[in-house]
Design an enzyme around this catalytic site. Structure first.
Site, PDB file in Angstrom:
ATOM      1  CG  HIS A 222      -1.204 -16.883   1.027  1.00  0.00           C
ATOM      2  ND1 HIS A 222      -0.134 -16.853   0.148  1.00  0.00           N
ATOM      3  CD2 HIS A 222      -2.097 -17.772   0.532  1.00  0.00           C
ATOM      4  CE1 HIS A 222      -0.373 -17.713  -0.841  1.00  0.00           C
ATOM      5  NE2 HIS A 222      -1.558 -18.280  -0.629  1.00  0.00           N
ATOM      6  CB  SER A 447     -32.640  12.696  -4.710  1.00  0.00           C
ATOM      7  OG  SER A 447     -32.432  12.779  -3.315  1.00  0.00           O
TER       8      SER A 447
END
Length: 576
Positions: A222, A447
């Site tokens: 928490h 790429s």
């Protein structure tokens, strides 16, 4: 400090909406009308078996509703975010499973004061109505060197208790037997968390602050304070520190582990750690445990008990024997339990040998002599050019890409430098281009590496037949054709092809009798540079830049700039 953004409909309704969404997408669940309670849709199946209920505050998803199903929990009672569920809803859930014919009900509760109080009161009221109800409180936190009066906090290890209890209940074990066995299993549990960031409850500011170079050890789910705040460590260092803390005998909450012991490991994402980081942590944890002589009987890696958007990880270890392991392996329909292979984790898995090159693969033989020296000189000049413009290419790429174009080309340059220094490059043009294609495909990445590899591979073919000047024009055209065929871009799309195509057009005079290389190449470089500069006025038609508004692209394309720079370096290398 600003309140972080959350994708919710309302702060007050987010817990209800999240539970309703889970039930709507899972036909095995149903809601209990008027309560924030989810139950198995097939409650009739629990008749004569022990029902298992758990729960707590929302914000720990997939805990606990993700563990409802055959072989795990019967139902879950959810509170508001980080808030214990209402006593009335817990009691309603107990009544629902009791009326369905359950042979007793076990409440599995994390050790937090609110949860103990609310589940405990509901238990007492249910007993007053005649229900057979028991409660097991799980405290698996291994953070504190000195035990607090409240005891160890309940953390991710609770999920393993859900699994053990669920398998026992499905097998028809009695309530007393389940309580006895899960209580024993809980004694062999330890969990420790590590956070890189705070979490934030919807509508509120972060629960605490961590500097950019800090991490916190031992915090709760928490956002409760941990036991130590420290400077950032590597994954190796952090995991080693976590395991050392969890097993340190001077730590009152430690988990005693002896060489040869068998454990189940849970590597739990506290909410916002990337899957990439989680995989790194998992690998380190397996290696560290192996070095300690432990057998990792099973390893679970994923998000099991989170703390909203906390970027962090917890490690859970549970000591297991064959019986416990069988309960972990037992089948369940719970959606958040992983499809776990019944096999140990290890860092020593045998690797499949890479296939050998076929007999027809060209071997790239090194050469010596004036031709080789010229090739080496040109390559060194190309590499130094790309390394020098790394920052500029990155900056250009940030306008429309991910800002790594300079890094990608620098990787290629460094790989070529290492290759040239290790052995003389081939002087034969076809072999040289093929060798460079292989190198860039392996080392450059992205790429760009594939596009350069395509270009060089295709360009090498015409040079197998001839190395005269016309063949170089043919090679340029062949490389561009391959890039267009597989890459999908065309001239005018604001890519490296704009520079390449302009240069290729300028190289066509090489096919004329009596053509001179250097004047033609000089013209090709000038054409490439002009084309690269012209891309700043183009609308991107391919690549990441095509997703950006053209109004934002005020700089030339980095790929086109890089190509023009490479061609210029080749020209300068041939002139020197």
């Amino acid at each position: 400090m600003e309140v972080p953004k959350k994708l919710v409909n309302s702060v007050s309704g987010c817990a209800d909406d999240a539970l309703a969404g889970l039930v709507a997408s899972n036909p095995g669940l149903q809601l209990l009308q008027g309560h924030r309670v989810a139950l198995r849709a097939d409650l009739v199946a629990i008749r004569g078996r022990v029902a298992l209920l758990s729960g707590g505050g929302s914000g720990h998803e997939p805990a606990h509703a993700g563990y409802i199903g055959k072989g795990m929990l019967t139902g879950v009672v959810a509170g508001a975010v980080f808030t214990s569920p209402a006593v009335g809803s817990i009691l309603a859930a107990i009544r629902a499973v009791t009326q369905a014919g359950a042979a007793g009900t076990l409440l599995i509760v994390k050790n937090y004061t609110g949860d103990r109080l609310n589940f405990g009161l509901a238990l007492e009221r249910a007993r007053a109505e005649g229900a057979d109800v028991r409660m097991v409180v799980v405290g698996d936190d291994s953070a504190f060197a000195t035990l607090k009066k409240a005891g160890r906090r309940g953390l991710c290890g609770t999920v393993l208790i859900h699994k053990v209890a669920g398998a026992l209940a499905e097998a028809g074990a009695s309530l007393d037997e389940i309580v006895e066995k899960v209580s024993a299993a809980a004694k062999g549990l330890g969990t420790l968390g590590l956070s890189l960031s705070p979490c934030s409850v919807p509508g509120s500011k972060p629960t605490f602050q961590l500097a950019a170079d800090e991490m916190e050890l031992g915090l709760g789910i928490h956002g409760e304070a941990g036991v130590r705040r420290m400077k950032m460590l590597t994954a190796d260092e952090a995991v080693e520190m976590m395991l050392a803390h969890m097993t340190d005998p001077s730590n009152a909450s430690h988990l005693p582990l002896s060489p040869g012991a068998s454990v189940v490991l849970v590597v739990n994402n506290l909410g916002a750690l990337s899957c990439l980081e989680l995989g790194i942590v998992a690998g380190v944890a397996v290696r560290c445990l192996e070095r300690r002589g432990l057998s990792i009987a099973r390893a679970l890696v994923g998000s099991f008990m989170t703390a909203l958007d906390m970027a962090g990880v917890s490690l859970t270890l549970m000591l297991v024997d064959e019986e416990l392991l069988g309960l972990i392996d037992a089948k369940t329909t719970a959606m958040a339990w992983p499809n776990l292979a019944a096999a140990p984790a290890t860092s020593h898995r045998q690797e499949l040998p890479a296939p050998k090159e076929g007999a027809g693969t060209t071997q790239h033989e090194a050469s010596s002599g004036p031709g080789a020296a010229r090739v080496q000189r040109v390559l060194e000049l190309v590499c130094s050019t790309l390394l020098a413009m790394q920052d500029r290419l990155n900056e250009l790429d940030r306008q429309a890409g991910d800002g790594d174009c300079g890094h990608t080309h620098a990787r290629a340059a460094q790989a070529i430098q290492e290759w040239v220094r290790a052995r003389p490059p081939p002087a034969a043009p076809a072999q040289l281009l093929s060798a460079l294609a292989d190198l860039l495909l392996e080392k450059m990445g992205g790429s760009s590496g594939v596009l350069y590899g395509l270009f060089l591979t295709a360009a090498a073919r015409p040079l197998l037949r001839s190395t005269e000047l016309p063949a170089w024009a043919d090679a340029m055209d062949a490389g561009i054709e391959a890039m267009q065929r597989y890459g999908g871009a065309a001239p005018g799309d604001r890519t490296m092809l704009d520079s390449l195509c302009a240069a290729a057009q300028a190289l066509h005079p090489l096919r004329s009798p009596g053509a001179k290389l250097l004047p033609v190449l000089t013209n090709a470089v000038q054409s490439a540079e002009a084309a690269a500069e012209a891309t700043k006025h183009m609308e991107a038609g391919a690549g990441r830049a095509s997703y950006i508004s053209s109004a934002r692209l005020l700089q030339p394309d980095p790929g086109a700039v890089a190509v023009a720079a490479v061609l210029k370096a080749v020209l300068e290398g041939l002139q020197s």
